[in-house]
Design a protein around this motif. Structure first.
Motif, mmCIF file in Angstrom:
data_model
loop_
_atom_site.group_PDB
_atom_site.id
_atom_site.type_symbol
_atom_site.label_atom_id
_atom_site.label_comp_id
_atom_site.label_asym_id
_atom_site.label_seq_id
_atom_site.Cartn_x
_atom_site.Cartn_y
_atom_site.Cartn_z
ATOM 1 N N ASP A 1 0.670 -1.457 0.426
ATOM 2 C CA ASP A 1 -0.292 0.169 0.169
ATOM 3 C C ASP A 1 0.564 1.548 -0.241
ATOM 4 O O ASP A 1 1.125 1.481 1.630
ATOM 5 C CB ASP A 1 -1.340 0.182 1.238
ATOM 6 C CG ASP A 1 -2.087 1.201 1.245
ATOM 7 O OD1 ASP A 1 -1.888 1.744 0.111
ATOM 8 O OD2 ASP A 1 -3.240 1.730 1.999
ATOM 9 N N PRO A 2 1.343 1.683 -0.981
ATOM 10 C CA PRO A 2 2.396 3.151 -1.370
ATOM 11 C C PRO A 2 1.613 4.144 -1.303
ATOM 12 O O PRO A 2 2.491 4.260 -0.318
ATOM 13 C CB PRO A 2 2.233 3.201 -2.692
ATOM 14 C CG PRO A 2 2.426 1.774 -3.389
ATOM 15 C CD PRO A 2 0.667 1.089 -3.003
ATOM 16 N N THR A 3 0.742 4.113 -0.495
ATOM 17 C CA THR A 3 -0.439 5.079 0.327
ATOM 18 C C THR A 3 0.218 5.537 1.767
ATOM 19 O O THR A 3 -0.275 6.557 2.292
ATOM 20 C CB THR A 3 -1.924 5.328 0.199
ATOM 21 O OG1 THR A 3 -2.160 4.147 1.057
ATOM 22 C CG2 THR A 3 -2.064 5.297 -1.261
ATOM 23 N N LEU A 4 0.600 4.372 2.307
ATOM 24 C CA LEU A 4 1.029 4.804 3.790
ATOM 25 C C LEU A 4 2.862 5.624 3.443
ATOM 26 O O LEU A 4 3.455 5.687 4.907
ATOM 27 C CB LEU A 4 1.192 3.154 3.726
ATOM 28 C CG LEU A 4 0.407 1.760 4.665
ATOM 29 C CD1 LEU A 4 0.737 0.848 4.313
ATOM 30 C CD2 LEU A 4 -0.414 3.163 5.282
ATOM 31 N N VAL B 1 7.587 7.549 6.568
ATOM 32 C CA VAL B 1 8.680 8.361 6.416
ATOM 33 C C VAL B 1 8.234 9.022 7.943
ATOM 34 O O VAL B 1 9.663 9.313 8.344
ATOM 35 C CB VAL B 1 8.925 9.932 5.321
ATOM 36 C CG1 VAL B 1 9.959 10.802 5.607
ATOM 37 C CG2 VAL B 1 9.154 8.840 3.975
ATOM 38 N N GLU B 2 7.452 10.035 8.265
ATOM 39 C CA GLU B 2 7.211 10.384 9.905
ATOM 40 C C GLU B 2 7.665 10.152 10.245
ATOM 41 O O GLU B 2 8.587 10.102 11.265
ATOM 42 C CB GLU B 2 5.672 11.047 9.911
ATOM 43 C CG GLU B 2 5.713 12.046 8.616
ATOM 44 C CD GLU B 2 6.107 13.069 8.686
ATOM 45 O OE1 GLU B 2 6.514 13.677 9.709
ATOM 46 O OE2 GLU B 2 6.842 13.451 7.785
ATOM 47 N N GLU B 3 7.240 8.120 10.402
ATOM 48 C CA GLU B 3 7.482 7.152 11.734
ATOM 49 C C GLU B 3 8.969 6.836 11.861
ATOM 50 O O GLU B 3 9.688 7.219 12.994
ATOM 51 C CB GLU B 3 6.264 5.815 11.561
ATOM 52 C CG GLU B 3 6.485 4.291 12.466
ATOM 53 C CD GLU B 3 6.705 5.241 14.246
ATOM 54 O OE1 GLU B 3 6.626 4.182 14.359
ATOM 55 O OE2 GLU B 3 6.153 6.169 14.095
ATOM 56 N N LEU C 1 4.603 1.342 10.604
ATOM 57 C CA LEU C 1 3.904 2.733 9.519
ATOM 58 C C LEU C 1 2.914 3.221 9.539
ATOM 59 O O LEU C 1 2.523 4.041 8.980
ATOM 60 C CB LEU C 1 5.245 1.615 8.027
ATOM 61 C CG LEU C 1 6.408 1.419 8.132
ATOM 62 C CD1 LEU C 1 6.998 1.028 7.049
ATOM 63 C CD2 LEU C 1 6.904 2.736 8.807
ATOM 64 N N MET C 2 1.963 2.934 10.441
ATOM 65 C CA MET C 2 1.289 2.558 10.037
ATOM 66 C C MET C 2 0.576 3.856 11.772
ATOM 67 O O MET C 2 -1.205 3.887 11.727
ATOM 68 C CB MET C 2 -0.161 1.769 10.746
ATOM 69 C CG MET C 2 -0.594 0.985 9.211
ATOM 70 S SD MET C 2 1.242 0.663 8.219
ATOM 71 C CE MET C 2 0.978 -1.615 9.139
ATOM 72 N N GLU D 1 12.451 13.987 -0.830
ATOM 73 C CA GLU D 1 13.461 12.711 -1.180
ATOM 74 C C GLU D 1 13.444 11.974 -0.888
ATOM 75 O O GLU D 1 13.487 10.712 -1.305
ATOM 76 C CB GLU D 1 15.012 13.402 -0.241
ATOM 77 C CG GLU D 1 15.308 14.484 -1.045
ATOM 78 C CD GLU D 1 16.846 15.553 -0.540
ATOM 79 O OE1 GLU D 1 17.122 16.204 -2.240
ATOM 80 O OE2 GLU D 1 17.046 15.795 0.359
ATOM 81 N N MET D 2 13.619 11.904 0.800
ATOM 82 C CA MET D 2 12.852 10.411 1.479
ATOM 83 C C MET D 2 11.459 9.569 0.937
ATOM 84 O O MET D 2 12.384 8.055 0.431
ATOM 85 C CB MET D 2 12.569 10.853 3.454
ATOM 86 C CG MET D 2 13.903 10.319 3.184
ATOM 87 S SD MET D 2 13.091 10.709 5.840
ATOM 88 C CE MET D 2 13.187 8.947 5.673
ATOM 89 N N LYS D 3 10.622 10.188 0.168
ATOM 90 C CA LYS D 3 9.072 9.001 -0.624
ATOM 91 C C LYS D 3 9.848 8.554 -1.480
ATOM 92 O O LYS D 3 9.853 7.731 -1.846
ATOM 93 C CB LYS D 3 8.284 10.677 -0.359
ATOM 94 C CG LYS D 3 7.923 10.816 0.991
ATOM 95 C CD LYS D 3 7.010 11.756 0.708
ATOM 96 C CE LYS D 3 6.376 12.167 1.993
ATOM 97 N NZ LYS D 3 5.116 13.491 2.197
ATOM 98 N N ALA D 4 10.630 10.022 -2.253
ATOM 99 C CA ALA D 4 11.091 9.394 -3.828
ATOM 100 C C ALA D 4 11.794 8.004 -3.489
ATOM 101 O O ALA D 4 11.741 7.374 -4.638
ATOM 102 C CB ALA D 4 11.494 10.769 -4.734
ATOM 103 N N ALA D 5 13.123 8.222 -2.878
ATOM 104 C CA ALA D 5 13.978 7.441 -2.541
ATOM 105 C C ALA D 5 13.662 6.207 -2.238
ATOM 106 O O ALA D 5 13.966 4.983 -2.642
ATOM 107 C CB ALA D 5 15.477 8.008 -1.532
#
Length: 396
Positions: A262-265, A270-272, A328-329, A354-358
């Motif tokens: 589920d990429p929407t996570l 990233v925040e977690e 992560l949830m 950057e973190m999301k993309a990488a």
């Protein structure tokens, strides 16, 4: 008969798990949230470990950001003047002058507009990894090049100069290089940016450093300091979050599987990861400008205080439901990974992009990615102000 003085413990530094702060912080939060300690530079000071107290210290104008840095050769108690342009070591109104010039250049909207460029750099590095013979060092092949490419593009620093600035920035944040090596690296970095500033003054460029030069509001010395600061922060922190975040996800396969399903996570993930790993591992340092009472202790004027971001981010009062577990949830709650108050990280939105993309592209491109060595053989950055891994051998 004179009563024995209580023993002052050293600031905790030893980890039993590469992803968790030292275990002593749990006891400190419960029993001694404000406690006198021998800090990393050998000075006697105070350590603050609870989330709310960390936030309080970082927003209280009675605590100054202008004290000596780790690795600084300034003697304890001596007057300290931050180098020109190093605004993270300044208080208002000087800090405000620099921050005002830079805030508009790192807005959420402007950083999100960079997403396609970041994704391009990510894809190029992953293509190079795919052509390489595994195992590879994820730090050198991916985690370090991506943010370095981005910050060079933003500032207008030639990427060909990366080896020089990466070498100098590593020495500047090393806890073992020694004051002389730290100072030499600082001077080399400033000289490097100073040359670029002079070139941009002669021939204007369309980038952040070029815009600052043309604004006419900063001296060349100040521009060299600002440029050095942005260059270091722009690649060191994100590179280590990408590499350490990858290692942490590989160590938590169920969490990684949920993210891949589920990429929407990804936003929450990233925040977690930022909260859970908190790579500014030895805290934010402040100096008391006057006597301050906190939890029944009087912190004398001139005393150093370390606000522990890592400990605050594991405080169950702010992060209930087992804050030591990567989840992560987890329902979002404001964390301290980027600091707090007027000195909160200027580039935090860029780091998120950057973190999301990488991380998203890495695990999509290499679904069988795994460590190429046992976890205990991965060299961790215990010796650096910014935590992470020195290298991360991976295969697929």
């Amino acid at each position: 008969m004179t009563a024995a003085q209580p023993t002052i413990k050293p600031q905790p530094t030893v980890r039993t798990c590469p992803f968790d702060p030292p275990e002593e912080y749990r006891t400190l939060r419960e029993q001694e949230p404000v406690t006198q300690m021998t800090l990393l530079d050998g000075q006697s000071g105070w350590l603050v470990s609870r989330y709310e107290d960390v936030r309080a210290v970082l927003t209280d104008p009675r605590f100054s950001a202008g004290g000596p840095r780790l690795g600084d050769s300034t003697p304890a108690g001596a007057p300290h003047t931050p180098p020109p342009g190093m605004f993270i070591f300044m208080d208002p109104p000087e800090h405000t002058r620099f921050r005002r010039l830079l805030t508009g250049k790192f807005t959420v909207r402007r950083m999100r507009q960079l997403t396609s460029l970041v994704e391009q750099f990510v894809a190029e590095r992953l293509d190079a990894m795919a052509r390489a013979e595994s195992p590879v060092d994820l730090v050198q092949e991916f985690a370090l090049p991506v943010p370095s490419l981005v910050i060079c593009e933003l500032l207008g620093v030639p990427y060909a100069d990366r080896e020089e600035f990466q070498r100098n920035s590593a020495r500047m944040i090393s806890l073992t290089a020694g004051p002389e090596a730290n100072q030499e690296a600082r001077e080399a970095m400033r000289s490097h940016i100073h040359r670029l500033v002079r070139a941009k003054r002669a021939e204007p460029t369309d980038d952040i450093l070029g815009e600052l030069v043309q604004s006419g509001e900063l001296t060349d010395e100040e521009l060299a300091g600002v440029g050095s600061l942005l260059l270091i922060a722009g690649h060191e922190t994100t590179a280590n979050m990408i590499a350490l975040g990858t290692m942490c996800l590989l160590d938590n396969p169920e969490q990684l599987a949920a993210l891949r399903a589920d990429p929407t996570l990804m936003d929450g993930a990233v925040e977690e990861l930022l909260r859970h790993l908190t790579i500014v591992q030895y805290g934010a340092r402040r100096i008391a400008l006057e006597d301050v009472e906190l939890h029944g202790h009087v912190i004398k004027a001139g005393s150093p205080v370390v606000a522990s971001l890592t400990s605050g981010n594991r405080d169950a009062a702010q992060f209930p439901d087992d804050p030591d577990r990567l989840d992560l949830m987890r329902k979002y709650s404001p964390h301290l990974a980027f600091g707090h108050g007027i000195h909160q990280c200027l580039g935090q939105q860029l780091a998120r992009v950057e973190m999301k993309a990488a991380l998203g592209a890495l695990f999509d491109r290499f679904p069988t990615l795994r460590l190429a060595v046992p976890p205990e053989d991965v060299p961790m950055r215990h010796d650096m102000i910014v935590y992470g891994v020195h290298e991360l051998p991976v295969t697929w």
